[in-house]
Design an enzyme around this catalytic site. Structure first.
Site, PDB file in Angstrom:
ATOM      1  CG  ASP A 131      -0.784   0.318   8.344  1.00 12.01           C
ATOM      2  OD1 ASP A 131      -1.580   1.210   8.696  1.00 12.01           O
ATOM      3  OD2 ASP A 131       0.397   0.547   8.030  1.00 12.01           O
ATOM      4  CE  LYS A 168       0.879   1.254   4.469  1.00  8.39           C
ATOM      5  NZ  LYS A 168       1.643   2.484   4.836  1.00  8.39           N
TER       6      LYS A 168
END
Length: 286
Positions: free
Chosen positions: A143, A13
């Site tokens: 995350d 990401k």
């Protein structure tokens, strides 16, 4: 003989920006960020296992198995299933094939954990929904939930309250300087901006956004500052997460490739395109 029954990506990401807008009563910081996935990933392969046993095959990591986020994810999911009264789970072996650099701000370990949770849940009958999997993931790392959520999003809270968005999907050149970033040192640094003005999911692209960790990392690590200046000659460049990776944004793969040719060969670098649907979700819905 073990049979490969499922192969899933654990994508990287990027944080397209990252602001801190205040401190919470629990000691955590309230964040605002945009997560976007990349078509560049680690891989998890799931195999059948005899005698209902569980195993992790990790070729590249020196992390003890009990500290590996994939193993922690497996252990946490088994516990949740057992609490639901589902105890007869088929054994499996998970092979982790690393491609993403570590300590990079790309979410590699968190993505590995998320893919393990999603993959095992499917193999075991899909008894948990995405919200329940995210709750398990949140205990493994801040995350992890976004990788389970699986869509580009404007994130708030500690980075786990999501509003889906569809930002542009350019090509990125991602480069990792040869430095080790101490997150604790970043949060204690006097230059860290902790009270950014809030933005919204609708207006962040029209605002002057940044990554608040970028000036701090550049102050602590001259290598990052020098690389950032060099990359800015080719394209807009920003830090992702708390570093150490920098990403530069290009309209075409060819333009990114030309810039990559100027990156010192001793640095890890790769080219990837932004993805608003996670490659994990894309694979599962094919």
């Amino acid at each position: 003989m073990a049979v490969n029954i499922l192969t899933l990506p654990a994508p990287a990401k990027l944080n397209l920006f990252l602001h801190i807008i205040g401190r919470r009563s629990d000691g955590y910081h309230n964040l605002q960020t945009v997560f976007q996935f990349l078509d560049y990933a680690d891989t998890l392969k799931f195999y059948t296992a005899a005698d209902d046993k569980f195993d992790l095959i990790d070729h590249d990591s020196h992390i003890p198995r009990d500290e590996n986020l994939v193993w922690k994810a497996l252990t946490a999911l088994r516990k949740t299933y057992e609490e639901k009264g589902i105890t007869q789970l088929p054994g499996c072996s998970i092979e982790l094939i690393k491609r993403l650099p570590q300590g990079a701000g790309l979410g590699g370990g968190s993505s590995n954990a998320a893919t393990a949770l999603v993959g095992l849940n499917q193999l075991w009958g899909s008894h948990l929904n995405s919200t329940e999997l995210q709750a398990i993931g949140r205990k493994l790392g801040a995350d992890v939930p976004v990788f389970i959520h699986g869509h580009a999003c404007f994130a708030e809270g500690i980075g786990d309250v999501f509003t889906n968005i569809t930002p542009p999907t350019p090509w990125y050149l991602v480069v990792k300087p040869n430095v080790s970033i101490s997150t604790a040192a970043l949060f204690s640094h006097p230059k860290l901006e902790r009270n950014c003005s809030p933005v919204t999911a609708d207006n962040w692209q029209q605002q002057k956004v940044a990554n608040v960790f970028e000036p701090v990392v550049c102050d602590l690590h001259t290598e990052v500052a020098m690389l950032r200046r060099a990359l800015l000659e080719y394209a807009p460049t920003r830090l992702t997460g708390s570093g150490a990776c920098l990403f530069s944004t290009f309209e075409t793969r060819q333009a990114a490739k030309e810039a990559q040719q100027q990156v010192p060969k001793e640095l890890c670098s790769f080219i990837a395109q932004g993805q608003n649907r996670s490659p994990l979700i894309q694979t599962l819905t094919q």
